[in-house]
Every structure is written in C-alpha cells, then in structure tokens.
Design a protein around this motif. Sequence first.
Motif, PDB file in Angstrom:
ATOM      1  N   ASP A 260       0.936  -1.429  -0.101  1.00  0.00           N
ATOM      2  CA  ASP A 260      -0.175   0.065  -0.009  1.00  0.00           C
ATOM      3  C   ASP A 260       1.029   1.164   0.008  1.00  0.00           C
ATOM      4  N   PRO A 261       1.040   1.956  -1.169  1.00  0.00           N
ATOM      5  CA  PRO A 261       1.917   3.079  -1.172  1.00  0.00           C
ATOM      6  C   PRO A 261       1.666   4.197  -0.245  1.00  0.00           C
ATOM      7  N   ASP A 262       0.342   4.267   0.347  1.00  0.00           N
ATOM      8  CA  ASP A 262       0.273   5.374   1.525  1.00  0.00           C
ATOM      9  C   ASP A 262      -0.014   4.937   2.990  1.00  0.00           C
ATOM     10  N   TYR A 263       0.046   3.590   3.191  1.00  0.00           N
ATOM     11  CA  TYR A 263      -0.119   3.166   4.481  1.00  0.00           C
ATOM     12  C   TYR A 263       0.993   2.161   4.895  1.00  0.00           C
ATOM     13  N   PRO A 264       1.303   2.312   6.101  1.00  0.00           N
ATOM     14  CA  PRO A 264       2.418   1.253   6.581  1.00  0.00           C
ATOM     15  C   PRO A 264       2.179  -0.181   6.313  1.00  0.00           C
ATOM     16  N   ARG A 265       2.869  -0.700   6.221  1.00  0.00           N
ATOM     17  CA  ARG A 265       2.871  -2.337   5.864  1.00  0.00           C
ATOM     18  C   ARG A 265       2.828  -3.167   7.139  1.00  0.00           C
ATOM     19  N   TYR A 266       1.437  -4.121   7.261  1.00  0.00           N
ATOM     20  CA  TYR A 266       1.503  -4.750   8.731  1.00  0.00           C
ATOM     21  C   TYR A 266       1.394  -6.271   8.086  1.00  0.00           C
ATOM     22  N   ALA A 267       2.484  -7.063   8.546  1.00  0.00           N
ATOM     23  CA  ALA A 267       2.277  -8.519   7.879  1.00  0.00           C
ATOM     24  C   ALA A 267       1.405  -9.083   8.601  1.00  0.00           C
ATOM     25  N   LYS A 268       0.714 -10.120   7.949  1.00  0.00           N
ATOM     26  CA  LYS A 268      -0.385 -11.048   8.486  1.00  0.00           C
ATOM     27  C   LYS A 268      -0.103 -12.575   8.106  1.00  0.00           C
ATOM     28  N   ILE A 269      -0.758 -13.472   9.026  1.00  0.00           N
ATOM     29  CA  ILE A 269      -0.676 -14.647   8.635  1.00  0.00           C
ATOM     30  C   ILE A 269      -1.474 -15.430   7.756  1.00  0.00           C
ATOM     31  N   MET A 270      -1.118 -16.126   6.821  1.00  0.00           N
ATOM     32  CA  MET A 270      -2.012 -16.731   5.883  1.00  0.00           C
ATOM     33  C   MET A 270      -2.197 -18.018   5.751  1.00  0.00           C
ATOM     34  N   VAL A 271      -3.305 -18.990   5.558  1.00  0.00           N
ATOM     35  CA  VAL A 271      -3.495 -20.262   5.441  1.00  0.00           C
ATOM     36  C   VAL A 271      -3.717 -20.683   4.036  1.00  0.00           C
ATOM     37  N   SER A 272      -2.962 -21.852   3.597  1.00  0.00           N
ATOM     38  CA  SER A 272      -3.210 -22.607   2.320  1.00  0.00           C
ATOM     39  C   SER A 272      -3.291 -23.930   2.637  1.00  0.00           C
ATOM     40  N   THR A 273      -4.366 -24.573   1.895  1.00  0.00           N
ATOM     41  CA  THR A 273      -4.368 -26.142   2.092  1.00  0.00           C
ATOM     42  C   THR A 273      -3.927 -26.777   0.635  1.00  0.00           C
ATOM     43  N   ARG A 274      -3.660 -27.979   0.884  1.00  0.00           N
ATOM     44  CA  ARG A 274      -2.990 -28.723  -0.185  1.00  0.00           C
ATOM     45  C   ARG A 274      -4.169 -29.488  -0.731  1.00  0.00           C
ATOM     46  N   ASN A 275      -4.567 -29.314  -1.984  1.00  0.00           N
ATOM     47  CA  ASN A 275      -5.392 -29.986  -3.141  1.00  0.00           C
ATOM     48  C   ASN A 275      -4.643 -30.797  -4.055  1.00  0.00           C
ATOM     49  N   ASP A 276      -4.646 -31.997  -3.914  1.00  0.00           N
ATOM     50  CA  ASP A 276      -3.975 -33.071  -4.730  1.00  0.00           C
ATOM     51  C   ASP A 276      -2.490 -32.672  -4.766  1.00  0.00           C
ATOM     52  N   ALA A 277      -1.996 -31.999  -5.807  1.00  0.00           N
ATOM     53  CA  ALA A 277      -0.611 -31.854  -5.858  1.00  0.00           C
ATOM     54  C   ALA A 277      -0.298 -30.330  -5.735  1.00  0.00           C
ATOM     55  N   SER A 278      -1.157 -29.443  -5.552  1.00  0.00           N
ATOM     56  CA  SER A 278      -0.969 -28.143  -5.334  1.00  0.00           C
ATOM     57  C   SER A 278      -1.771 -27.310  -4.104  1.00  0.00           C
ATOM     58  N   TRP A 279      -1.124 -26.045  -3.858  1.00  0.00           N
ATOM     59  CA  TRP A 279      -1.564 -25.264  -2.829  1.00  0.00           C
ATOM     60  C   TRP A 279      -2.562 -24.297  -3.257  1.00  0.00           C
ATOM     61  N   SER A 280      -3.661 -24.017  -2.437  1.00  0.00           N
ATOM     62  CA  SER A 280      -4.676 -23.201  -2.791  1.00  0.00           C
ATOM     63  C   SER A 280      -4.242 -21.747  -2.399  1.00  0.00           C
ATOM     64  N   LYS A 281      -5.174 -20.797  -2.957  1.00  0.00           N
ATOM     65  CA  LYS A 281      -4.916 -19.374  -2.808  1.00  0.00           C
ATOM     66  C   LYS A 281      -4.893 -19.192  -1.128  1.00  0.00           C
ATOM     67  N   PRO A 282      -4.043 -18.531  -0.503  1.00  0.00           N
ATOM     68  CA  PRO A 282      -3.829 -18.445   0.835  1.00  0.00           C
ATOM     69  C   PRO A 282      -5.054 -17.293   1.317  1.00  0.00           C
ATOM     70  N   LYS A 283      -5.657 -17.765   2.315  1.00  0.00           N
ATOM     71  CA  LYS A 283      -6.661 -16.886   3.160  1.00  0.00           C
ATOM     72  C   LYS A 283      -6.057 -16.629   4.385  1.00  0.00           C
ATOM     73  N   GLU A 284      -6.688 -15.267   4.989  1.00  0.00           N
ATOM     74  CA  GLU A 284      -5.940 -14.631   6.233  1.00  0.00           C
ATOM     75  C   GLU A 284      -6.487 -15.565   7.373  1.00  0.00           C
ATOM     76  N   LEU A 285      -5.673 -15.649   8.320  1.00  0.00           N
ATOM     77  CA  LEU A 285      -5.792 -16.416   9.654  1.00  0.00           C
ATOM     78  C   LEU A 285      -6.014 -15.177  10.658  1.00  0.00           C
ATOM     79  N   VAL A 286      -7.092 -14.930  11.003  1.00  0.00           N
ATOM     80  CA  VAL A 286      -7.521 -13.827  11.885  1.00  0.00           C
ATOM     81  C   VAL A 286      -7.065 -14.071  13.235  1.00  0.00           C
TER      82      VAL A 286
END
Length: 695
Positions: A260-286
């Motif tokens: 975000d060019p106008d806002y400080p960067r805050y890291a967050k933890i995401m979750v991805s699950t393995r489907n067959d041989a690939s990893w899903s698009k990560p979703k935020e772990l609140v």
Amino acid sequence: MRKVIYILYIVCFTLLLMGCGVDQAVKKGDKFWAVGEYYDAAEQYKKAYSQTPSKERTTRGQRAKKLAECYRRLNQTNKAISAYNNVIRYKQADSLTHLYLGQLYMRNGNYKEAAKQFAVAIDSLEVRDESEEVRGLLQLAKTGLESSQKAPQWKKEGSAYTIKKMDLFNSRRDDYSPMLSGDSDDQLYFTSTRNQAQGDELSGITGAKNADIFYVQKDEKGKWGKPQVIASELNSVYDEGACCFSPDGKTMYLTQCATDPDYPRYAKIMVSTRNDASWSKPKELVIARDTLSSFAHPAVSPDGEWLYFVSDMAGGMGGLDIWRCRLESSTEVSYAENVGAPINTPGDEMFPTFRPNGDLYFSSNGHPGLGGLDIYYISHPTPEPSPIKGGENVEVAHPGWPLNSQGDDFGMTFEGKLNQGFFCSNRGDLRGFDHIYSFYNPEVIQTVKGWVYEQDGYELTAAQVYMVGNDGTNIKLSVRSDGSFTQEIKPNVDYVILGTCKGFLNHQEQIRVEPTKKSEEYVLQFPLANISAPVLIENIFYDFNKATLRPESKQALDELVQLLNENPNITIELSAHTDCRGSEAYNEQLSQRRAESVVAYLIAHGIAADRLTPKGYGESNPKRIKKRVAEKYEFLKEGDVLTEEMISALPEELQEQYHQMNRRTEFKVLRTTYGLFDKAGKLVQSPAAAPQPKD
C-alpha cells in the motif's frame, strides 16, 4: 560590473534550487519511511545529506541519523556504522545512537568497539527517567556489553556443530526461512527474492523483488534438485514467506505483506491447503482484530494444537515478541497469549520453530550472543506433553559458534529426529543478503520408527499410536500419509507401543532401550488385523498330507497368541484351506484336523477354548486376491478367485505357486464382546482400551 552581478545571480539561483531539491528529498524520504520503504527512503536521505553543506552541522547530523536508521534496517552494516559515526561527529548522538552503533559493531565482529559504545549507552540511560521503555533499553545495552565481552571466548570454544553453505539452493538475492516437508523430509520450502519471484517491480522496502516461496525436491537417491517455482496461487505479487506446516503436511501457514503506497505495511498470517498436488490461494488467519500490528513467522507445535507466531501488538515485552494461540481448527484460533520471559526480552524475538522432539528454537537480539540475531532454544520438558511457554523453570540455551555468528542467524528446520537440517544466515555478505546453510550436530539420538498397516494390506493413515514408558512417558502419536511414525526415546527406559485403528485389532510391541554411544533407530512393524475380513496367518506349515504342525510354524503361532492376548474381548474362527487336488471329502477332513491342530496349540499356550472355533473348509473357499497381492504377480488382478478352472488355465510352471496360495490358514473375528457381559446381559468389565495420554 554587470558580469560580476550576473555571476552572483547565477550562484544564488543555483543555491536556491539546491535548497529546494534537498527539502524535496527529505520530504520524499520521510514519506517512504512512514510506510516502511527503507530502501527508497535511504536513497532520498542520502541525496539530502550529500547536498547539505558541512557548515550546517546540526542539519547534517540529523540527516545522517535518518540515513543510518535506514541502513540499519536494511542490514547494510558498514554503511550504517559510517552514518552513525557521522551522527556522533556532528554532535547529534543520543543514547539510542550508541546502543545501535554497539549492536552494529557486534554484527561486524568488532567486539572492542562495540563494548565502548554499549558503555556510553549505559551511562546515558542510567541518568534518564525510570520509564519502562528506558529500563528496556538499559537492559539491551547491558546485555550488549556482556555479549561484547564474552563473544570472543564463545567463538574460541566453538561447538560440535558443522555447517555448510548450500550453493545449490542460494541465489544472488535473499534466500531464507527453509522448512522441510514430506513424509521423508524430501521437500524443502524456502523464501527468496530471486529474479524468478512474481511481479516486475522492485520493493521500496528492500530494493529487490517481493519475496515468493520456492521449493526443492529430493530424488529417489536422496539428492536435492534445483529450486522450483510453485505453480499455483500460493504466491502473489506481494511478499510471501516464512512458512510452516501442520503435522499432517496438508496445511501451510505463511506470512504475507501486502503493498500500500500510502499506508504502513503490516504483515499477516495466511493459510493455504493442499489439494492434490497444488497449494490453494492463501486466506487470512484472523488472530486479533488489531489492524495496527503485524503477525508473522508462524510455527505449529509438533502435536498440531498450538500456533506460535511473532507480533508487535500491545501487551508485549518490547520490540517483537513470540506469542501463541490454540488452533481450534486449521483456519480458526483461540485468543493469543504472550509466551513471556525468559523467552521474550525488550529486544526482538523472531522466527520460532519446533524440533520434532518438542524443543522450541527461535532467534533474538535481546539475549547474550555473538551479534545480530542469534539462535536459541528451549528444551521440551519430556515427558510433559504440553507445549512450551515461559516461566520459572524454562532455561534459554545458546548453541554457540559456528551455528551462530556475528550476523543474523535464524530459520531452523530439522530433518527427522536428528539434530540436523537447514537454517539461514547473512554472515559474510556485505550486502546483508540471507543465504541457506545446512547444519549437523553429532549428538546421540535414539528413535523408534514404525509402520502401521493392514495385515496383508496397505498403510492405515487413520491409525493412532500410543506409547507408554516406565519413565512417565504417556503420549499419543498420529501417523504420516505412509502409515509411519517416528518418536525420540530415552536409554534405560522400557516402552510399550500400541498401534490402533478403528475397524482393526490392536497390535502391541515392547522395547527396552539400551544406552549407546551413537545414534540408533529401532524399527517396528504394526500389522493390524481387519475385524470384518479373513486374515491370513503366514508361515504356518504342516507335514505332507498330515495335520501335524511343523517346528517352523512356532513363530507365527506365538504371534497369534500375542494378538489374542492383546485383544482379550474377541473370539475367532480359525480356518484351514487346501488346494483343489484330491477328493473334496478328504480335503475337508484334512483341513479340519489342521485347524484343530492350530487351536490346540493356542489353548496349550493359555488361550481360552471358548474363544476359538476351528473350521476346515477344504477346497470350497479358494483364495480371493487383494490389491496388494495382485501387485506381486503378473497374472493376477484384484478380485481374482483362485478356482480350479483359473489355475488350470495358467502356464504349468505357475500352477504350483497358486495351489500354494490356496493352501492357507486364516482367522476371522466372530465377536468383540467376549467376557464383557454376564449371563443376564449386564456389563461385568470394561473393554480393553488403548492407553490414553495424560491431560
């Protein structure tokens, strides 16, 4: 005269333009600094500093401080040292200047100069107010002074660790946070800003591309391949990295930092699950409804019940702290709690990770060390099953040189139960880039490795293994996707290990662990008998055309006795079968006598007669082929029945082999409630159960 006036006009105009340019550079630098883009901020502050006249000493010193802060955060140690010395030169130094300069000299291995700076910082802080912030800074300065005085001796003493830079994994950019995965630790995931990372823009934070997660695969010969791009939605144009996995390897937790060019960067933890041989698009772990704090560097405890992470949220002890929360599911967590002292300090504690034996490793610049981030660990209080938290009985240990260095050392991952694996460090890199190293410590580790599988079948991935030791060990283990488990064990301890799975009989093994001078692994098999299907008893032999058991049958029969003792609430039918040669009546009589011979052996060895039903089927029930058996024979497939017609159609040289498969002894479970009820139907005893781990 006109010429002189013209020259003066040009000079004044040029100076005015330079002044405007300097002010613009400072404003741009401040804007970049506000959103954490230290690389871009440094470029602007450098321009402003270089164009500030030397006679403007105060202004020059203030701009040198801003430049120094950027270089420090970018791990550009030499540039940061030079800039901070300019701050001192122009008399704009404060206690933080000397504290940071001491830490930077530590990173350079210049311990004498570091000690001088820490001493000045201590003198300055001791005369200030007694606020919590000042007390924390004073503690860091005192810890730094202790480190600078003891580090040369620590490096001289060394340790048993050996390390090696992994050139195969590394690039010319940052490569860090390695994490092993796979049932045999045959996959390595790591974070990198190499050119193959997604996106085209360079990060204003680091000056490199935004980080992505890459992986490396080990081949069948145990050789690592080259790093590969992950072909899924796991990575994005944002920063991804510092990942970890759930014990079953199906869930990945990772850090993501959006732009975000106008806002400080805050890291967050995401979750991805393995489907067959690939990893899903990560979703935020609140983790918390806190939008002004970072959540990063996830680590899952070996039992899969706790998520450890790093945050700067309120309630910490200063800097970045390690926190934890219970995993309610793969995507939901309970409230977060700070793990406390002595793990956390007024400095930064980062990159938690677990060794499979439960030891917690992390990196810190707030404990005595060799410089930069050093690796520390907390030994797991075996056999206590609960995850590690700070407290009076917790001791922080330092592995020493060469695992640690004057640079940043962090991101441990362990290969099996041995003290070996990978970590990362920026030691020796003048640009401050991190690189992956291997490590090995030849400590004596004793382990037990077992496989739980269906007898005459495949691995049982839903199995549970219970381990009880006479030292107080009482734990429950899950198996991997290949049905295996590995657990560290102690010398001079007797263990009972029970393999269980719903729909199958239990199987128990016992071991006595003897002391040894080298690492050793006990290998056990847990074949579980299916309750709902006949189970082949291998290696039962009779004299030709007789029912007399041959001596080589004793081992298999004794194992059957053990199985019945381990499952005291079952009754079984013990069946014998012949091939199709000979008359039906003769084969039925022969098989009945053979079944009775086995039952007689079991009764003679303590099994109650009313638990055993002998049955001879002769040739009437030819063998039905299971999938695992079919894989061993070219002419068979799953579901085939070895009838006389089928065998006679085979090549003559193969027929005897299949007749032998029909000549077999089996058992099947008839009841699972033997001895549980009286004649009136009342429960008289609880069914035999697997030992349960303590709360």
